[in-house]
Design an enzyme around this catalytic site. Structure first.
Site, PDB file in Angstrom:
ATOM      1  N   TYR A   1      38.197  39.974  36.461  1.00  0.00           N
ATOM      2  CA  TYR A   1      39.407  39.978  37.291  1.00  0.00           C
ATOM      3  C   TYR A   1      39.526  41.264  38.120  1.00  0.00           C
ATOM      4  CZ  TYR A   1      44.384  39.524  38.440  1.00  0.00           C
ATOM      5  OH  TYR A   1      45.591  39.428  39.103  1.00  0.00           O
TER       6      TYR A   1
ATOM      7  N   LYS B   1      39.574  41.642  42.164  1.00  0.00           N
ATOM      8  CA  LYS B   1      40.737  42.151  42.903  1.00  0.00           C
ATOM      9  C   LYS B   1      40.381  43.402  43.726  1.00  0.00           C
ATOM     10  CE  LYS B   1      43.855  39.096  41.942  1.00  0.00           C
ATOM     11  NZ  LYS B   1      44.437  38.262  43.011  1.00  0.00           N
TER      12      LYS B   1
HETATM   13  N1  LIG Z   1      51.408  37.536  37.533  1.00  0.00           N
HETATM   14  C1  LIG Z   1      50.961  38.781  37.636  1.00  0.00           C
HETATM   15  O1  LIG Z   1      51.296  39.666  36.840  1.00  0.00           O
HETATM   16  C2  LIG Z   1      50.032  39.137  38.759  1.00  0.00           C
HETATM   17  C3  LIG Z   1      49.787  40.496  39.001  1.00  0.00           C
HETATM   18  C4  LIG Z   1      48.946  40.858  40.043  1.00  0.00           C
HETATM   19  C5  LIG Z   1      48.366  39.883  40.827  1.00  0.00           C
HETATM   20  N2  LIG Z   1      48.622  38.569  40.578  1.00  0.00           N
HETATM   21  C6  LIG Z   1      47.979  37.581  41.444  1.00  0.00           C
HETATM   22  O2  LIG Z   1      48.957  36.799  42.086  1.00  0.00           O
HETATM   23  C7  LIG Z   1      48.392  35.532  42.409  1.00  0.00           C
HETATM   24  C8  LIG Z   1      49.311  34.443  41.878  1.00  0.00           C
HETATM   25  O3  LIG Z   1      49.346  34.542  40.460  1.00  0.00           O
HETATM   26  P1  LIG Z   1      50.537  33.982  39.592  1.00  0.00           P
HETATM   27  O4  LIG Z   1      50.750  34.931  38.491  1.00  0.00           O
HETATM   28  O5  LIG Z   1      51.663  33.612  40.494  1.00  0.00           O
HETATM   29  O6  LIG Z   1      49.833  32.712  38.961  1.00  0.00           O
HETATM   30  P2  LIG Z   1      50.276  31.174  38.820  1.00  0.00           P
HETATM   31  O7  LIG Z   1      49.286  30.546  37.906  1.00  0.00           O
HETATM   32  O8  LIG Z   1      51.725  31.076  38.491  1.00  0.00           O
HETATM   33  O9  LIG Z   1      50.049  30.619  40.294  1.00  0.00           O
HETATM   34  C9  LIG Z   1      48.748  30.529  40.825  1.00  0.00           C
HETATM   35  C10 LIG Z   1      48.610  29.233  41.596  1.00  0.00           C
HETATM   36  O10 LIG Z   1      47.278  29.214  42.152  1.00  0.00           O
HETATM   37  C11 LIG Z   1      46.793  27.888  42.032  1.00  0.00           C
HETATM   38  N3  LIG Z   1      45.329  27.870  42.032  1.00  0.00           N
HETATM   39  C12 LIG Z   1      44.493  28.321  41.066  1.00  0.00           C
HETATM   40  N4  LIG Z   1      43.225  28.066  41.401  1.00  0.00           N
HETATM   41  C13 LIG Z   1      43.252  27.436  42.601  1.00  0.00           C
HETATM   42  C14 LIG Z   1      42.258  26.910  43.465  1.00  0.00           C
HETATM   43  N5  LIG Z   1      40.953  26.945  43.144  1.00  0.00           N
HETATM   44  N6  LIG Z   1      42.639  26.338  44.632  1.00  0.00           N
HETATM   45  C15 LIG Z   1      43.956  26.255  44.954  1.00  0.00           C
HETATM   46  N7  LIG Z   1      44.951  26.730  44.192  1.00  0.00           N
HETATM   47  C16 LIG Z   1      44.598  27.310  43.017  1.00  0.00           C
HETATM   48  C17 LIG Z   1      47.349  27.391  40.705  1.00  0.00           C
HETATM   49  O11 LIG Z   1      47.340  25.949  40.648  1.00  0.00           O
HETATM   50  C18 LIG Z   1      48.745  27.981  40.713  1.00  0.00           C
HETATM   51  O12 LIG Z   1      49.694  27.082  41.252  1.00  0.00           O
HETATM   52  C19 LIG Z   1      47.000  35.511  41.773  1.00  0.00           C
HETATM   53  O13 LIG Z   1      46.052  35.887  42.761  1.00  0.00           O
HETATM   54  C20 LIG Z   1      47.082  36.592  40.719  1.00  0.00           C
HETATM   55  O14 LIG Z   1      45.843  37.152  40.427  1.00  0.00           O
HETATM   56  C21 LIG Z   1      49.446  38.171  39.569  1.00  0.00           C
END
Ligand SMILES: NC(=O)c1ccc[n+]([C@@H]2O[C@H](COP(=O)([O-])OP(=O)(O)OC[C@H]3O[C@@H](n4cnc5c(N)ncnc54)[C@H](O)[C@@H]3O)[C@@H](O)[C@H]2O)c1
Length: 263
Positions: free
Chosen positions: A148, A152
């Protein structure tokens, strides 16, 4: 009244992407939520009445088809948010299979690049448009997430490289770097014992997790004309996690001391 613009949000069915969809829709814009086929029935989106399309950011044909369908139906896209992503289990390199490594890096980094390349190239032809990618505090920190975090870091590099590539056409490319954000993905990791909520907030100056609408606020700012001179940056939205990394060496932030704990 803001002029209505057209925005596409990958990963728009959940978490940060969903918060962005909700915010842009509330601001009066046309928003197309792009997510995996089995997520396109999300009730929150149906209730809102936003447009929904299926996409798999791991599949070039799927991304190109979705982009073509958007252009045909709505016209040129003003803004793209790449929020589709997956998190990973905490595993040591001998535990983490290369299959899982490939999947995490493929989805988070290659998927982000692919969507940028397809949507951004058309924006360059139109000489307008802006993209916001979702990096992470892990983009610039050593953490035990061996697929991961490199993925990133790649998202950060993609953001910077494309900002330089497309700035001549007025196309801006930025990122946000969220800290631990209260989303279904992170909650699932907490629930299965793969993350400890108390430890997640311990190192954040504000002593709490980030909420999805707080990340959406930063993304909407970077998409907007208010950020017209900003490209190639990554904006931390992390409750001060990155700024406070060094405090643990000195015994921790004030909120971790018993006498300062507020009930
Ligand atoms: N939640 C955190 O603490 C956090 C922190 C830093 C970064 N992020 C990043 O934020 C982004 C969103 O994460 P989140 O926590 O909201 O997760 P989440 O799982 O709630 O939402 C992610 C969405 O992406 C979709 N997805 C996954 N693989 C896919 C694909 N191959 N094609 C199309 N859609 C796809 C999923 O179906 C889901 O609806 C991600 O890139 C994650 O790495 C999250």
């Amino acid at each position: 009244m803001t002029r209505q613009k057209i925005f596409a949000v990958t990963g728009g069915a959940s978490g940060i992407g969903l918060a962005v969809v909700q915010r842009l829709h509330a601001d009066g814009h046309k928003v197309i939520s792009l997510d995996l086929a089995d997520k396109t029935q999300t009730s929150a989106l149906h209730e809102l009445g936003v447009d929904i399309m299926s996409i798999d950011v791991n599949d070039e044909v799927s991304v190109r088809d979705a982009h073509a369908a958007i252009i045909k139906t709505y016209g040129a896209v003003n803004g793209l948010v790449n929020s589709a992503g997956v998190i990973q289990k905490r595993e040591t390199p001998d535990q983490l299979s290369m299959k899982d490594w490939d999947f995490v890096v493929h989805t988070n980094m290659r998927g982000t690049y692919l969507c940028c390349a397809v949507f951004g190239s058309h924006m360059v032809e139109q000489k307008m448009g802006t993209i916001v990618n979702i990096a992470s505090i892990a983009s610039t920190s050593g953490v035990p997430l061996h697929a991961y975090a490199p993925a990133k870091a790649g998202v950060l590099s993609i953001t910077q490289c494309l900002a330089g590539q497309w700035g001549h056409a007025g196309v801006r490319v930025n990122a946000v770097a969220p800290g631990y954000t209260q989303t279904p993905a992170l909650q699932a990791a907490i629930d299965r014992g793969d993350r400890d909520r108390a430890l997640l907030v311990r190192q954040a100056a504000l002593g709490r997790m980030v909420q999805t609408d707080e990340v959406a606020n930063g993304i909407v700012f970077l998409l907007s004309d208010q950020a017209s001179a900003i490209t190639g940056v990554s904006l931390p939205i992390d409750c001060g996690w990155l700024a406070s990394v060094g405090w643990e060496t000195y015994g921790g932030l004030p909120h971790t001391k018993q006498e300062n704990v507020q009930c």
